[in-house]
Design a protein around this motif. Structure first.
Motif, PDB file in Angstrom:
ATOM      1  N   GLY A  33       0.788  -1.224   0.000  1.00  0.00           N
ATOM      2  CA  GLY A  33       0.000   0.000   0.000  1.00  0.00           C
ATOM      3  C   GLY A  33       0.818   1.270   0.000  1.00  0.00           C
ATOM      4  N   GLY A  34       2.152   1.133  -0.195  1.00  0.00           N
ATOM      5  CA  GLY A  34       2.998   2.307  -0.228  1.00  0.00           C
ATOM      6  C   GLY A  34       3.215   2.908   1.153  1.00  0.00           C
ATOM      7  N   PRO A  35       4.030   3.970   1.238  1.00  0.00           N
ATOM      8  CA  PRO A  35       4.288   4.650   2.511  1.00  0.00           C
ATOM      9  C   PRO A  35       3.170   5.644   2.837  1.00  0.00           C
ATOM     10  N   ARG A  36       3.396   6.456   3.842  1.00  0.00           N
ATOM     11  CA  ARG A  36       2.426   7.488   4.217  1.00  0.00           C
ATOM     12  C   ARG A  36       2.171   8.420   3.031  1.00  0.00           C
ATOM     13  N   GLY A  37       0.930   8.858   2.881  1.00  0.00           N
ATOM     14  CA  GLY A  37       0.600   9.773   1.800  1.00  0.00           C
ATOM     15  C   GLY A  37       0.229   9.096   0.505  1.00  0.00           C
ATOM     16  N   VAL A  38       0.024   7.785   0.529  1.00  0.00           N
ATOM     17  CA  VAL A  38      -0.338   7.048  -0.685  1.00  0.00           C
ATOM     18  C   VAL A  38      -1.782   6.558  -0.635  1.00  0.00           C
ATOM     19  N   TYR A  39      -2.222   6.091   0.519  1.00  0.00           N
ATOM     20  CA  TYR A  39      -3.552   5.487   0.612  1.00  0.00           C
ATOM     21  C   TYR A  39      -4.662   6.449   0.195  1.00  0.00           C
ATOM     22  N   ASN A  65      -9.689 -11.165  -2.541  1.00  0.00           N
ATOM     23  CA  ASN A  65      -9.320 -12.570  -2.385  1.00  0.00           C
ATOM     24  C   ASN A  65      -8.035 -12.722  -1.584  1.00  0.00           C
ATOM     25  N   LEU A  66      -7.098 -11.809  -1.827  1.00  0.00           N
ATOM     26  CA  LEU A  66      -5.818 -11.861  -1.116  1.00  0.00           C
ATOM     27  C   LEU A  66      -5.277 -10.460  -0.941  1.00  0.00           C
ATOM     28  N   LEU A  67      -4.903 -10.136   0.282  1.00  0.00           N
ATOM     29  CA  LEU A  67      -4.170  -8.904   0.598  1.00  0.00           C
ATOM     30  C   LEU A  67      -2.772  -9.335   0.999  1.00  0.00           C
ATOM     31  N   MET A  68      -1.770  -8.911   0.244  1.00  0.00           N
ATOM     32  CA  MET A  68      -0.403  -9.361   0.486  1.00  0.00           C
ATOM     33  C   MET A  68       0.506  -8.182   0.804  1.00  0.00           C
ATOM     34  N   VAL A  69       1.155  -8.249   1.963  1.00  0.00           N
ATOM     35  CA  VAL A  69       2.204  -7.287   2.317  1.00  0.00           C
ATOM     36  C   VAL A  69       3.522  -8.007   2.065  1.00  0.00           C
ATOM     37  N   SER A  70       4.255  -7.551   1.065  1.00  0.00           N
ATOM     38  CA  SER A  70       5.418  -8.317   0.617  1.00  0.00           C
ATOM     39  C   SER A  70       6.484  -8.470   1.689  1.00  0.00           C
ATOM     40  N   HIS A  71       6.668  -7.418   2.534  1.00  0.00           N
ATOM     41  CA  HIS A  71       7.663  -7.540   3.586  1.00  0.00           C
ATOM     42  C   HIS A  71       7.538  -6.378   4.562  1.00  0.00           C
ATOM     43  N   VAL A  72       8.285  -6.477   5.652  1.00  0.00           N
ATOM     44  CA  VAL A  72       8.211  -5.470   6.710  1.00  0.00           C
ATOM     45  C   VAL A  72       9.052  -4.253   6.337  1.00  0.00           C
ATOM     46  N   ASP A  73       8.439  -3.296   5.702  1.00  0.00           N
ATOM     47  CA  ASP A  73       9.105  -2.057   5.338  1.00  0.00           C
ATOM     48  C   ASP A  73       8.029  -0.993   5.184  1.00  0.00           C
ATOM     49  N   ASP A  74       8.292   0.193   5.695  1.00  0.00           N
ATOM     50  CA  ASP A  74       7.290   1.249   5.738  1.00  0.00           C
ATOM     51  C   ASP A  74       6.703   1.558   4.369  1.00  0.00           C
ATOM     52  N   ASP A  75       7.544   1.557   3.320  1.00  0.00           N
ATOM     53  CA  ASP A  75       7.047   1.951   2.011  1.00  0.00           C
ATOM     54  C   ASP A  75       6.204   0.873   1.331  1.00  0.00           C
ATOM     55  N   HIS A  76       5.940  -0.201   2.045  1.00  0.00           N
ATOM     56  CA  HIS A  76       5.033  -1.237   1.554  1.00  0.00           C
ATOM     57  C   HIS A  76       3.832  -1.431   2.483  1.00  0.00           C
ATOM     58  N   ARG A 156      20.389   3.329   6.689  1.00  0.00           N
ATOM     59  CA  ARG A 156      19.031   3.860   6.728  1.00  0.00           C
ATOM     60  C   ARG A 156      18.006   2.795   6.335  1.00  0.00           C
ATOM     61  N   ALA A 157      18.339   1.943   5.343  1.00  0.00           N
ATOM     62  CA  ALA A 157      17.425   0.873   4.961  1.00  0.00           C
ATOM     63  C   ALA A 157      17.164  -0.048   6.140  1.00  0.00           C
ATOM     64  N   SER A 158      18.217  -0.322   6.896  1.00  0.00           N
ATOM     65  CA  SER A 158      18.068  -1.176   8.066  1.00  0.00           C
ATOM     66  C   SER A 158      17.197  -0.511   9.122  1.00  0.00           C
ATOM     67  N   LEU A 159      17.430   0.781   9.333  1.00  0.00           N
ATOM     68  CA  LEU A 159      16.631   1.509  10.315  1.00  0.00           C
ATOM     69  C   LEU A 159      15.162   1.529   9.906  1.00  0.00           C
ATOM     70  N   MET A 160      14.900   1.609   8.609  1.00  0.00           N
ATOM     71  CA  MET A 160      13.523   1.589   8.139  1.00  0.00           C
ATOM     72  C   MET A 160      12.857   0.253   8.438  1.00  0.00           C
ATOM     73  N   VAL A 161      13.620  -0.836   8.345  1.00  0.00           N
ATOM     74  CA  VAL A 161      13.063  -2.141   8.689  1.00  0.00           C
ATOM     75  C   VAL A 161      12.696  -2.178  10.168  1.00  0.00           C
ATOM     76  N   LEU A 162      13.612  -1.669  10.995  1.00  0.00           N
ATOM     77  CA  LEU A 162      13.343  -1.649  12.430  1.00  0.00           C
ATOM     78  C   LEU A 162      12.135  -0.762  12.739  1.00  0.00           C
ATOM     79  N   ALA A 163      11.987   0.303  11.962  1.00  0.00           N
ATOM     80  CA  ALA A 163      10.841   1.181  12.160  1.00  0.00           C
ATOM     81  C   ALA A 163       9.535   0.474  11.837  1.00  0.00           C
ATOM     82  N   SER A 164       9.607  -0.584  11.042  1.00  0.00           N
ATOM     83  CA  SER A 164       8.402  -1.302  10.636  1.00  0.00           C
ATOM     84  C   SER A 164       8.001  -2.396  11.608  1.00  0.00           C
ATOM     85  N   ILE A 165       8.810  -2.625  12.648  1.00  0.00           N
ATOM     86  CA  ILE A 165       8.492  -3.686  13.607  1.00  0.00           C
ATOM     87  C   ILE A 165       7.118  -3.453  14.222  1.00  0.00           C
ATOM     88  N   GLU A 166       6.912  -2.241  14.738  1.00  0.00           N
ATOM     89  CA  GLU A 166       5.646  -1.957  15.390  1.00  0.00           C
ATOM     90  C   GLU A 166       4.507  -1.874  14.390  1.00  0.00           C
TER      91      GLU A 166
END
Length: 445
Positions: A33-39, A65-76, A156-166
């Motif tokens: 669904g993209g990051p903030r400001g996309v929905y 039928n299916l909602l798929m979040v490809s991985h834990v990252d804010d921009d997804h 920064r990419a790593s920090l973004m992953v950690l930001a997606s934990i919550e």
């Protein structure tokens, strides 16, 4: 049968809808669904258009039928959280919900690493504040990397992953409250590559080519070792980030699927690394060892980041349509990715789909280039002051001729002729079988 990919603008992220089936029995898959400001500007209006086209009553939900979040990252994931928030608000107010999700595919961070990440999140909250683990970090948030092998983009990419934990934890909680079945085709467990295809619905199958079990196990071991080391002597945030760089959690845990319907194929790659995608396709028997395969559509991994790709990937997996999402933030899509594609495919018959205009992408890429160059200069000066020399040279100043997409396309008209731009005010639908517009003209107008 319809088999069409509906590409939405999603800033630096992904937001895709897959239409399949027939007018009498339509199906829909939502991917990221993209990051903030996309929905609000891009995904929500499209959901409303689909509801209207199908002539659903106000109190009838649109079946996904299916909602798929490809991985834990804010921009997804963030755009999906904006959606579930609206659904939760409607539920509390006892209003009809816009959609009904029949299956949710989502590998949360703690599922991937095999351990609750409380220690990790506590460390980063203490160092960078709550914003570092609760969504997209502030734009001015920077991390000093003492290890010269660790570049700023990886940090920064790593920090973004950690930001997606919550964010991942919130999605699981809201999905449970909304009664979205979580990974039901996998008995509620982690989604991993397997030879057997999954029947998403009548006429549509997904073969999961990533993440691979061996990579997940490696991530488990790495995380356990990190926790033990942390307990013994403690580690700095930069050290912790080194365990979660771009070759680790963001890529190795990204769900990769080969979608098949009506005799056509789409390869949807999330942010996976090109070499891991090839290994996953080999593992599932969809690609011969060292061989080549052709798909009708390829969602180019990680928004066309050259760090995730090699020319060999485009040689071994060819397509009629290449989708590169990204608006130039973090430098993506990168010029090198298009150069790799050109080298691999030459003047073959294919189309390139970009989600933003070339000039807009290049402007953001130039700004990112300048910022990264300044960071590299600062790191080089710091090392020099310590009597050391950086292993990585400082990049040159930005040159439109040498670095822009526009200059590459101007020099190669055959490549430029293949480029299609997703418009801001018009749907961008790639039909692989029966046209979506033949069933619902208003969805392509």
């Amino acid at each position: 049968m319809i088999f069409s990919l509906d590409v939405r603008r999603a800033r630096k992220g992904d937001c895709l809808l897959l239409h399949f089936g027939t007018r009498q029995a339509p199906g829909l898959v939502m991917i990221d669904g993209g990051p903030r400001g996309v929905y609000a500007p891009h995904l929500k209006p499209r959901i409303e258009q689909i509801r209207k086209a199908r002539r659903l009553a106000d109190n009838a939900p649109l079946d996904v039928n299916l909602l798929m979040v490809s991985h834990v990252d804010d921009d997804h994931i963030q755009g999906i959280l904006d959606l579930t928030k609206e659904l939760m608000d409607a539920k509390r107010a006892r209003r009809p919900q816009a959609i009904r999700v029949l299956s949710l595919w989502h590998n949360s961070f703690d599922n991937v690493i095999g351990n609750p990440p409380a220690e990790l999140t506590a460390m980063f909250k203490g160092q960078f504040g709550a914003a570092s683990t609760s969504g997209e970090p502030p734009a001015d948030l920077t991390v000093e990397a003492d290890d010269d092998d660790l570049d700023e983009e990886s940090v920064r990419a790593s920090l973004m992953v950690l930001a997606s934990i919550e964010q991942g934890a919130r999605l699981r909680g809201e999905a449970d409250a909304l009664e979205f079945p979580l990974n039901p085709e996998f008995d509620g467990k982690l989604i991993v590559a397997a030879k057997a295809a999954v029947d998403v619905a009548d006429g549509l199958t997904f073969t999961v080519a990533g993440p691979m079990q061996k990579e997940i196990k490696a991530l488990h071991k790495k995380h356990e070792a990190w926790l033990k080391d942390l307990e013994k002597k403690g580690k700095s945030p930069s050290d912790a980030l080194a365990a979660y760089v771009d070759t680790s959690v963001p890529n190795l845990s990204s769900v990769v699927v080969l979608a098949e319907a009506a005799g056509k194929r789409m390869l949807l790659t999330g942010d996976a690394r090109g070499d891991k995608i090839l290994q996953g396709l080999e593992l599932t028997g969809r690609l011969k060892k060292g061989g080549k395969t052709h798909v009708d559509l390829l969602k180019v991994p990680h928004h066309g980041s050259a760090r995730n790709l090699e020319t060999d990937f485009f040689v071994r997996v060819t397509a009629d349509h290449y989708v590169l999402s990204g608006n130039g933030e973090h430098g993506n899509p990168e010029r090198e990715a298009l150069e790799m594609l050109l080298e691999a495919r030459g003047t073959a018959d294919y189309a390139i789909h970009l989600t933003y205009p070339i000039a807009e992408i290049d402007a953001a890429r130039q700004e990112d280039w300048k910022k990264e160059r300044a960071k590299e200069q600062k790191r080089a000066a710091k090392l020099a002051a310590a009597g050391k020399k950086s292993k990585k040279p400082v990049r040159p100043e930005w040159s439109a001729e040498a670095h822009s997409l526009a200059a590459l396309l101007a020099r190669t008209p055959a490549l430029a002729a293949r480029v299609r731009i997703v418009a801001a005010d018009k749907p961008h639908v790639i039909d692989l079988a029966d046209p979506l517009g033949a069933a619902w003209p208003e969805l392509v107008a």
